[in-house]
Write a protein that holds these residues in place. Structure first.
Motif, PDB file in Angstrom:
ATOM      1  N   GLY A  30       0.867  -1.176   0.000  1.00  0.00           N
ATOM      2  CA  GLY A  30       0.000   0.000   0.000  1.00  0.00           C
ATOM      3  C   GLY A  30       0.896   1.215   0.000  1.00  0.00           C
ATOM      4  O   GLY A  30       1.984   1.187  -0.586  1.00  0.00           O
ATOM      5  N   HIS A  31       0.494   2.279   0.704  1.00  0.00           N
ATOM      6  CA  HIS A  31       1.326   3.487   0.696  1.00  0.00           C
ATOM      7  C   HIS A  31       2.566   3.362   1.586  1.00  0.00           C
ATOM      8  O   HIS A  31       3.402   4.268   1.607  1.00  0.00           O
ATOM      9  CB  HIS A  31       0.508   4.725   1.061  1.00  0.00           C
ATOM     10  N   MET A  32       2.679   2.263   2.321  1.00  0.00           N
ATOM     11  CA  MET A  32       3.864   1.910   3.113  1.00  0.00           C
ATOM     12  C   MET A  32       4.065   2.783   4.345  1.00  0.00           C
ATOM     13  O   MET A  32       5.030   2.621   5.083  1.00  0.00           O
ATOM     14  CB  MET A  32       5.139   1.934   2.255  1.00  0.00           C
ATOM     15  N   GLY A  33       3.127   3.672   4.617  1.00  0.00           N
ATOM     16  CA  GLY A  33       3.283   4.548   5.775  1.00  0.00           C
ATOM     17  C   GLY A  33       3.302   3.818   7.099  1.00  0.00           C
ATOM     18  O   GLY A  33       3.911   4.295   8.068  1.00  0.00           O
ATOM     19  N   VAL A  34       2.611   2.673   7.160  1.00  0.00           N
ATOM     20  CA  VAL A  34       2.581   1.897   8.406  1.00  0.00           C
ATOM     21  C   VAL A  34       3.503   0.689   8.353  1.00  0.00           C
ATOM     22  O   VAL A  34       3.537  -0.108   9.300  1.00  0.00           O
ATOM     23  CB  VAL A  34       1.139   1.444   8.744  1.00  0.00           C
ATOM     24  N   ALA A  35       4.256   0.546   7.276  1.00  0.00           N
ATOM     25  CA  ALA A  35       5.119  -0.628   7.135  1.00  0.00           C
ATOM     26  C   ALA A  35       6.094  -0.788   8.300  1.00  0.00           C
ATOM     27  O   ALA A  35       6.248  -1.900   8.827  1.00  0.00           O
ATOM     28  CB  ALA A  35       5.869  -0.581   5.805  1.00  0.00           C
ATOM     29  N   PRO A  36       6.775   0.270   8.750  1.00  0.00           N
ATOM     30  CA  PRO A  36       7.678   0.098   9.898  1.00  0.00           C
ATOM     31  C   PRO A  36       6.940  -0.363  11.157  1.00  0.00           C
ATOM     32  O   PRO A  36       7.465  -1.178  11.924  1.00  0.00           O
ATOM     33  CB  PRO A  36       8.285   1.487  10.080  1.00  0.00           C
ATOM     34  N   LEU A  37       5.718   0.134  11.382  1.00  0.00           N
ATOM     35  CA  LEU A  37       4.946  -0.271  12.550  1.00  0.00           C
ATOM     36  C   LEU A  37       4.502  -1.724  12.440  1.00  0.00           C
ATOM     37  O   LEU A  37       4.488  -2.459  13.439  1.00  0.00           O
ATOM     38  CB  LEU A  37       3.728   0.634  12.710  1.00  0.00           C
ATOM     39  N   VAL A  38       4.151  -2.147  11.234  1.00  0.00           N
ATOM     40  CA  VAL A  38       3.787  -3.551  11.021  1.00  0.00           C
ATOM     41  C   VAL A  38       4.975  -4.447  11.334  1.00  0.00           C
ATOM     42  O   VAL A  38       4.852  -5.457  12.038  1.00  0.00           O
ATOM     43  CB  VAL A  38       3.289  -3.769   9.580  1.00  0.00           C
ATOM     44  N   ALA A  39       6.146  -4.085  10.812  1.00  0.00           N
ATOM     45  CA  ALA A  39       7.345  -4.890  11.059  1.00  0.00           C
ATOM     46  C   ALA A  39       7.661  -4.957  12.548  1.00  0.00           C
ATOM     47  O   ALA A  39       8.005  -6.024  13.082  1.00  0.00           O
ATOM     48  CB  ALA A  39       8.532  -4.305  10.292  1.00  0.00           C
ATOM     49  N   GLN A  40       7.538  -3.830  13.230  1.00  0.00           N
ATOM     50  CA  GLN A  40       7.803  -3.779  14.671  1.00  0.00           C
ATOM     51  C   GLN A  40       6.844  -4.689  15.439  1.00  0.00           C
ATOM     52  O   GLN A  40       7.253  -5.408  16.368  1.00  0.00           O
ATOM     53  CB  GLN A  40       7.671  -2.337  15.154  1.00  0.00           C
ATOM     54  N   THR A  41       5.568  -4.679  15.046  1.00  0.00           N
ATOM     55  CA  THR A  41       4.569  -5.496  15.735  1.00  0.00           C
ATOM     56  C   THR A  41       4.812  -6.977  15.489  1.00  0.00           C
ATOM     57  O   THR A  41       4.686  -7.803  16.406  1.00  0.00           O
ATOM     58  CB  THR A  41       3.155  -5.104  15.278  1.00  0.00           C
ATOM     59  N   LEU A  42       5.161  -7.344  14.270  1.00  0.00           N
ATOM     60  CA  LEU A  42       5.453  -8.742  13.970  1.00  0.00           C
ATOM     61  C   LEU A  42       6.644  -9.228  14.800  1.00  0.00           C
ATOM     62  O   LEU A  42       6.627 -10.334  15.343  1.00  0.00           O
ATOM     63  CB  LEU A  42       5.739  -8.918  12.476  1.00  0.00           C
ATOM     64  N   LYS A  43       7.670  -8.404  14.898  1.00  0.00           N
ATOM     65  CA  LYS A  43       8.846  -8.796  15.685  1.00  0.00           C
ATOM     66  C   LYS A  43       8.490  -8.924  17.170  1.00  0.00           C
ATOM     67  O   LYS A  43       8.967  -9.834  17.849  1.00  0.00           O
ATOM     68  CB  LYS A  43       9.982  -7.777  15.490  1.00  0.00           C
ATOM     69  N   LYS A  44       7.668  -8.026  17.653  1.00  0.00           N
ATOM     70  CA  LYS A  44       7.254  -8.079  19.063  1.00  0.00           C
ATOM     71  C   LYS A  44       6.573  -9.401  19.387  1.00  0.00           C
ATOM     72  O   LYS A  44       6.781  -9.971  20.468  1.00  0.00           O
ATOM     73  CB  LYS A  44       6.318  -6.909  19.373  1.00  0.00           C
TER      74      LYS A  44
END
Length: 258
Positions: A30-44
């Motif tokens: 998508g627009h990738m604006g939340v991509a870093p937050l998604v990655a952080q949540t998956l790692k958590k």
């Protein structure tokens, strides 16, 4: 003796079986604006997911597969996620185009991603395959790894003829479960985050494939991580876990090297 007991307890813990109630979390670009937050949540949550890639416009003015995102994709590949094609230009299927002999070798699409103006165009089966493969070529250039032989048609729209064309060039389609439509494409006004979360926690069951995006332009209240974090926590509390598609019974054979 005490040390032996401790070692035995550690061994029992290590031998505990893996979660037997998986769900398969997938993200389309998508627009990738939340991509870093998604990655952080998956790692958590130490969770593995599957990403379907298209070259979509981003909030930063580039595209989701340009050089500015290469490091992000490389990091996700290093974490052990799975990756499939979402077509290069985000071509949304509209109709089969039969030839004079009745065979379908061409298709009509609405080519549109994010804020782009829609363009209706026709592609041959060969051109559609080239679009799927172009994503794989770019992914390998960014990460050094091959793309999995799976794809998701934008908006999930397909036809038997389109699926046959994709299969002929090595791609199997991945949809999602009815309860797995997580709703981040919907209007925040009519489908607020709290409502989407409640529905997902109520309806998702083991074995479901879930779908969300790395940023939807039209949604005013971002879905991630506002829904993603409590959703993952809530599903884990129900005894579910998150697995990549290579562990899905239907798709696992495709991931095995010949």
């Amino acid at each position: 003796m005490k040390a032996f007991v401790l070692l035995l307890a550690a061994g029992v813990a290590a031998a505990q079986p893996a979660c037997d109630k998986p769900v398969y979390l997938t993200f389309d670009t998508g627009h990738m604006g939340v991509a870093p937050l998604v990655a952080q949540t998956l790692k958590k949550h130490n969770a593995k997911a599957t990403f379907f890639l298209a070259n979509e416009p981003t909030q930063s003015g580039g595209t989701s597969l340009d050089d500015s995102w290469a490091t992000w994709w490389r990091e996700r590949a290093g974490e052990g996620h799975d990756f499939g094609s979402h077509t290069w230009d985000h071509d949304i299927f509209l109709a089969d185009i039969p030839g004079v002999d009745g065979r379908v070798t061409r298709f009509k699409f609405r080519t549109q991603a994010g804020i782009q103006a829609p363009v209706v165009r026709e592609l041959s089966a060969e051109q559609y395959c080239a679009s799927l493969k172009k994503v794989g070529e770019r992914f390998t250039a960014m990460t050094g790894r091959p793309l999995a032989p799976v794809f998701r048609a934008p908006a999930g729209r397909t036809s038997p003829a389109l699926l046959k064309a994709a299969k002929a060039c090595g791609f199997a389609h991945v949809g999602w479960a009815p309860a797995g439509f997580l709703g981040d494409e919907l209007s925040s006004r009519t489908h607020p985050n709290a409502q989407l979360l409640e529905k997902a926690l109520r309806d998702i069951k083991p074995g479901d494939i879930l779908v969300a995006h790395l940023g939807i332009w039209s949604r005013q209240d971002p879905w991630a991580p506002a829904v993603l974090e409590p959703l993952m926590t809530g599903l884990e509390q129900r005894g579910l876990c998150f697995a990549p598609l290579r562990e899905h019974p239907r798709y696992a054979p495709l991931f095995k090297t010949p």
